[in-house]
Design an enzyme around this catalytic site. Structure first.
Site, PDB file in Angstrom:
ATOM      1  N   ASP A 123      -5.287   4.312  -5.431  1.00 28.72           N
ATOM      2  CA  ASP A 123      -6.673   4.687  -5.751  1.00 28.72           C
ATOM      3  C   ASP A 123      -7.058   5.978  -5.032  1.00 28.72           C
ATOM      4  OD1 ASP A 123      -6.794   2.312  -7.186  1.00 28.72           O
ATOM      5  OD2 ASP A 123      -7.466   1.185  -5.436  1.00 28.72           O
ATOM      6  N   ASP A 154      -0.937   0.035   6.270  1.00 24.98           N
ATOM      7  CA  ASP A 154      -1.521  -0.757   5.179  1.00 24.98           C
ATOM      8  C   ASP A 154      -1.619   0.146   3.954  1.00 24.98           C
ATOM      9  OD1 ASP A 154      -2.985  -2.331   3.467  1.00 24.98           O
ATOM     10  OD2 ASP A 154      -4.771  -2.468   4.722  1.00 24.98           O
TER      11      ASP A 154
END
Ligand code: RIB
Length: 309
Positions: A255, A249
């Site tokens: 980020d 994933d």
């Protein structure tokens, strides 16, 4: 021992509604999906959590909604050890939410409903000025109003604070507002949307990053997903290669890169090493599901870095 950086994130907080699916339904079709995950997200909050897990002191300036998610998001910041003094609920608005779809390869597609994130104003930056002035680095993304982003860049410049801007999701930029910016960190598709140049490989990323640097940004890092990152400055550009992991994933990997990069740089690592470390930190975040919950803490990261760095 490395110094502990103080990092301020002026940005978004969302709740992520992630569905894992084998394929996407056709118009009018209903299909079953094998798995769902609910978790805290938002590019700003994710970057804050990554920075905190890497060992920085972190404080957040953000807006959440007057719904169930608002107080839960503030509580999540507290639990993570992030100072939420300047995270406030906005009456009458929903919190930011992100329906996310993840394919078996780990590739994702994200919709963002900005909700209260869109209420973060320059005046809110002024209200947090004292704490912001104490930061070594201010980190920004594009899930809040663009005028608040520009205002905060100007604030950081005025006070001599390092500033990192992640232009995600991509939108047209005013290059004049980014003059002298320390770091501009888009991914390939954001770099492509912003410049109109193709960014499909490291060579094209180099041309694109050099164009942005020629426009007055001090340093541009284009994250290239599984291909590492391209770093450009007025002194030249360099491709920093990837780390190979088994990805399930990729949500929040960008980020993870930015939050950890801010810390490694703040600790005094040379820029190339900071990028290399952030490449590894981001790659590791793709090896389990979820956004913030897939981020490594410093001890786990250090063990991987010692083994592969
Ligand atoms: O970068 C990943 C993030 O994008 C998700 O957490 C989602 O909330 C969107 O902001």
């Amino acid at each position: 021992m490395a110094r502990r950086p103080r990092i301020a994130v002026v940005g978004s907080a969302n709740v992520d509604l992630t569905t894992f699916t084998d394929r996407f339904p056709q118009p009018g079709e209903t299909i079953f999906a094998p798995r769902f995950d609910l978790g805290f997200g938002g590019k700003g909050a994710n970057q804050a959590v990554a920075a905190r897990l890497c060992g920085a002191e972190v404080f957040m300036v953000a807006r959440v909604g007057s719904d169930l998610f608002g107080p839960a998001t503030i509580e999540n910041f507290r639990k993570q050890g992030i100072d939420p003094t300047h995270v406030k609920q906005v009456e009458g608005l929903s919190s930011g939410v992100a329906p996310i779809f993840v394919e078996p390869s780990g590739q994702n597609r994200i919709l963002v409903v900005k909700g209260a994130n869109d209420a973060l104003q320059p005046a809110d930056v002024d209200a947090a000025a004292e704490i912001l002035k104490s930061a070594d680095c201010i980190v920004l993304q594009f899930e809040i109003p663009i005028e608040t982003v520009y205002y905060t860049i100007a604030f950081a410049r005025k006070h001599g604070i390092r500033c990192i801007v992640n232009p995600a999701p991509a939108q047209p930029i005013d290059l004049a507002a980014l003059q002298g910016l320390d770091y501009f960190v888009p991914n390939e598709s954001e770099a492509q949307t912003i410049t109109g140049m193709p960014v499909k490989n490291a060579e094209q990323a180099k041309a694109c990053a050099e164009k942005l640097v020629a426009g007055g940004i001090r340093r541009v890092i284009i994250t290239l997903g599984a291909n590492g990152a391209l770093v450009a400055s007025p002194h030249g550009s360099e491709h920093v290669p990837r780390y190979v992991v088994k990805s399930v994933d990729s949500t929040g990997a960008g980020d993870a890169f930015i939050g950890s990069f801010a810390v490694f740089l703040g600790e005094g690592a040379p820029e190339r090493e900071a990028v290399q470390r952030a490449n590894l930190y981001a790659a590791l975040s793709t090896t389990s599901v979820g956004t913030q919950k897939s981020f490594y803490n410093r001890a786990r990261f250090n063990a991987e870095w010692a083994a592969r760095g």
